[in-house]
Motif scaffolding. Sequence first.
Motif, PDB file in Angstrom:
ATOM      1  N   MET A  82      -1.637   5.194   7.843  1.00  0.00           N
ATOM      2  CA  MET A  82      -2.602   4.677   8.816  1.00  0.00           C
ATOM      3  C   MET A  82      -2.983   3.240   8.490  1.00  0.00           C
ATOM      4  O   MET A  82      -3.101   2.398   9.375  1.00  0.00           O
ATOM      5  CB  MET A  82      -3.838   5.559   8.846  1.00  0.00           C
ATOM      6  N   PHE A  83      -3.159   2.976   7.206  1.00  0.00           N
ATOM      7  CA  PHE A  83      -3.488   1.610   6.778  1.00  0.00           C
ATOM      8  C   PHE A  83      -2.374   0.647   7.188  1.00  0.00           C
ATOM      9  O   PHE A  83      -2.629  -0.385   7.818  1.00  0.00           O
ATOM     10  CB  PHE A  83      -3.677   1.577   5.261  1.00  0.00           C
ATOM     11  N   ASN A  93      -3.532   0.732  18.664  1.00  0.00           N
ATOM     12  CA  ASN A  93      -3.885   1.435  17.429  1.00  0.00           C
ATOM     13  C   ASN A  93      -4.242   2.886  17.704  1.00  0.00           C
ATOM     14  O   ASN A  93      -3.854   3.797  16.974  1.00  0.00           O
ATOM     15  CB  ASN A  93      -5.042   0.714  16.744  1.00  0.00           C
ATOM     16  N   VAL A 152      -2.244  -0.215  10.941  1.00  0.00           N
ATOM     17  CA  VAL A 152      -3.216  -1.226  11.372  1.00  0.00           C
ATOM     18  C   VAL A 152      -2.738  -2.624  10.969  1.00  0.00           C
ATOM     19  O   VAL A 152      -2.792  -3.578  11.747  1.00  0.00           O
ATOM     20  CB  VAL A 152      -4.612  -0.928  10.792  1.00  0.00           C
ATOM     21  N   MET A 153      -2.241  -2.735   9.734  1.00  0.00           N
ATOM     22  CA  MET A 153      -1.766  -4.033   9.251  1.00  0.00           C
ATOM     23  C   MET A 153      -0.634  -4.573  10.131  1.00  0.00           C
ATOM     24  O   MET A 153      -0.616  -5.743  10.502  1.00  0.00           O
ATOM     25  CB  MET A 153      -1.234  -3.903   7.820  1.00  0.00           C
ATOM     26  N   ARG A 187      -0.563  10.122   4.290  1.00  0.00           N
ATOM     27  CA  ARG A 187      -1.050   9.795   5.629  1.00  0.00           C
ATOM     28  C   ARG A 187      -2.072   8.645   5.631  1.00  0.00           C
ATOM     29  O   ARG A 187      -2.002   7.762   6.478  1.00  0.00           O
ATOM     30  CB  ARG A 187      -1.615  11.042   6.293  1.00  0.00           C
ATOM     31  N   PRO A 188      -3.024   8.625   4.670  1.00  0.00           N
ATOM     32  CA  PRO A 188      -3.978   7.497   4.667  1.00  0.00           C
ATOM     33  C   PRO A 188      -3.278   6.141   4.561  1.00  0.00           C
ATOM     34  O   PRO A 188      -3.660   5.190   5.240  1.00  0.00           O
ATOM     35  CB  PRO A 188      -4.829   7.757   3.419  1.00  0.00           C
ATOM     36  N   GLN A 189      -2.226   6.071   3.745  1.00  0.00           N
ATOM     37  CA  GLN A 189      -1.510   4.800   3.599  1.00  0.00           C
ATOM     38  C   GLN A 189      -0.725   4.478   4.869  1.00  0.00           C
ATOM     39  O   GLN A 189      -0.589   3.314   5.243  1.00  0.00           O
ATOM     40  CB  GLN A 189      -0.568   4.841   2.396  1.00  0.00           C
ATOM     41  N   GLY A 213       0.853   4.119  -2.623  1.00  0.00           N
ATOM     42  CA  GLY A 213       0.626   5.473  -2.131  1.00  0.00           C
ATOM     43  C   GLY A 213       1.658   6.451  -2.671  1.00  0.00           C
ATOM     44  O   GLY A 213       1.329   7.560  -3.096  1.00  0.00           O
ATOM     45  N   SER A 262       0.842  -1.207   0.000  1.00  0.00           N
ATOM     46  CA  SER A 262       0.000   0.000   0.000  1.00  0.00           C
ATOM     47  C   SER A 262       0.869   1.245   0.000  1.00  0.00           C
ATOM     48  O   SER A 262       0.513   2.258  -0.597  1.00  0.00           O
ATOM     49  CB  SER A 262      -0.936  -0.014   1.205  1.00  0.00           C
TER      50      SER A 262
END
Lengths: 321, 286
Positions: free
Chosen positions: A244-245, A309, A248-249, A240-242, A207, A203
């Motif tokens: 955060m993804f 998280n 979590v992973m 930033r979205p990636q 990204g 990701s």
Amino acid sequence: MASSINAGVNLANTAKPRFTFREKLSWTWASMKENKLSYLFVAPYYLLFFTFTILPVIISMLLSFTYYNILEMPKFTGWENYINLFTEDDVFLIAVRNTFVFAFVTGPLSYFMCLIFAWFINELSPKIRAVLTLIFYAPSISGSAYMIWAIAFSGDSNGYVNGFLMRNGFISEPITWFQNPKYMLGIIMAVQLWLSLGAGFLSMIAGLQSIDDTYYEAAAVDGIKNRFQELWYVTLPMMRPQLMFAAVMQIAASFAAGDICAQLAGFPSVDYAAHTVVLHMQDYGNIRFEMGYASAIATILFLSMLLTNKVVQNLLRKVGE
Amino acid sequence: MRIRLRAKKVNRSVWGNIAVFTMLALTAAFMGLPLLFVISNAFKPLNEFYLYPPRFFPQNWTLTNFKNLFIQLSNSWVPITRYLFNTVFITIVGTTAHVFFASLAAYALAKHNFPGKKIIFTSIVMSLMFTSNTLGIAQYIILSKLGLIDSQFSIIALNIGAALGLFLMKQFMEGVPDSLLESARMDGASELRVFWQIAMPSVKPATLTLIILQVQGLWYNTGSSFLYSEQLKTLPVALSQIMQGGIAFGGMGAAAMLIIISVPILVFVINQANVVRTFTTSGIKE
């Protein structure tokens, strides 16, 4: 939109500070009707997600308050499973300690590995990038490939590592790597790191490819001088979205380690030195068929991941400041 | 008007580049090991297979393993093409359906505003942190109530609702500029059209990545406890039965392993080579 704002102002003026539940409900309902299409877009996916994930999670959480051996109906036991976990079950506490050591070492390290390698690889041309990404991702795509580390760290003098150390005079006796509590968890953590360039890594690569070059050009004009400044002030805030993804992973992967420990160090491992929470859960769920107890373990693991998280996502909000 | 500067990147020093390449090459040697291992094992003659101490590369490369495998497979009770078809069917239908429905939901969650969207998204992200070990029983009961046990649609239905794909697509959809979507709406495009023709092309790197992850997951899918009929079982199940056949089958197992991982690898390489810049923001003033 505008009408609801006006309504709010009027109500505030007429000395009626709070909206009644009924009013809120009717606005929400109106807004829901207005957004029918959005629900239609979400519905097919979410119905299946709810049926096969949320419902089972809720059932599992409810079972954690019962004694359930799959054959008989669950018997409600209140907090008993949770109390037993922390007061009676010494092995669980060992598993918790191992899992936390494991997660807090491999989690952050694997996250930075994903980021750094994705960032480096991104500089290359698409063809070379595809090949290199494949090589880096190879441990994740080739099934149980990590078993080659079982051969490498085999406990006799024929294992690659023992052979190397003995030939060069570092040790005189072969070391039983996966039977010795001193080395076990360390080696497994190293193997986990080797395995960690997975979905989060991919990701991040995608990204990085979604950031337009014009931002870099503009940043260079604005006085960004080297690749590190560029990373901190331009690249990271843009992805930033990636980030955060991937967080979590990596949290999910590092807290849920289990199979890899059982495969390399055996189950149960010597002195439970490589026993993790997930292995403990499998022990009760798959072997002893105490599903209530296993569900309580799952719930505790879930809560610790949620907490981690939360902390990590708050840290990530500060990126690029 | 865009001027391409990427050919000569800004803010890069020669020594920095050399350091990056050295580090990449060293790590790559380490990470590529399992692939080399699978390949070299597949071409190892059986008498070298259980050599002690183990050898990494074969001394005499051979194709015997593949020949034996094909002979073995052609003798199987259920024809091997049946297993192959099952796996291809699950992989193609499952991937397509998941990518479409997860992206559609992700688009609405990222770009629309409606009551409950926060709860919906949070529940999906949180579910990724619940280990799946204790969910099996409930999933089985639900599937059997729906009459999907021993049907390929059990695997496909579970897969469409997977959390990871939605989370990934939602994160990328957020990066699509609203102005781009708005201008399409002004031109009279329907929302479905805006999603398919504007949003989806803008997140192409994410879609390609999701396809990789999906194909990988479904191609290796064994159908776990949901498929019973031999006619419905998947390729990995058929091949692992061969691999469990004993010592004499070690070479065939290695050949089978190489064949089975080659499909996800092929998909991976094709998709990764196409993960290239998307230029969504070109010509748009935010």
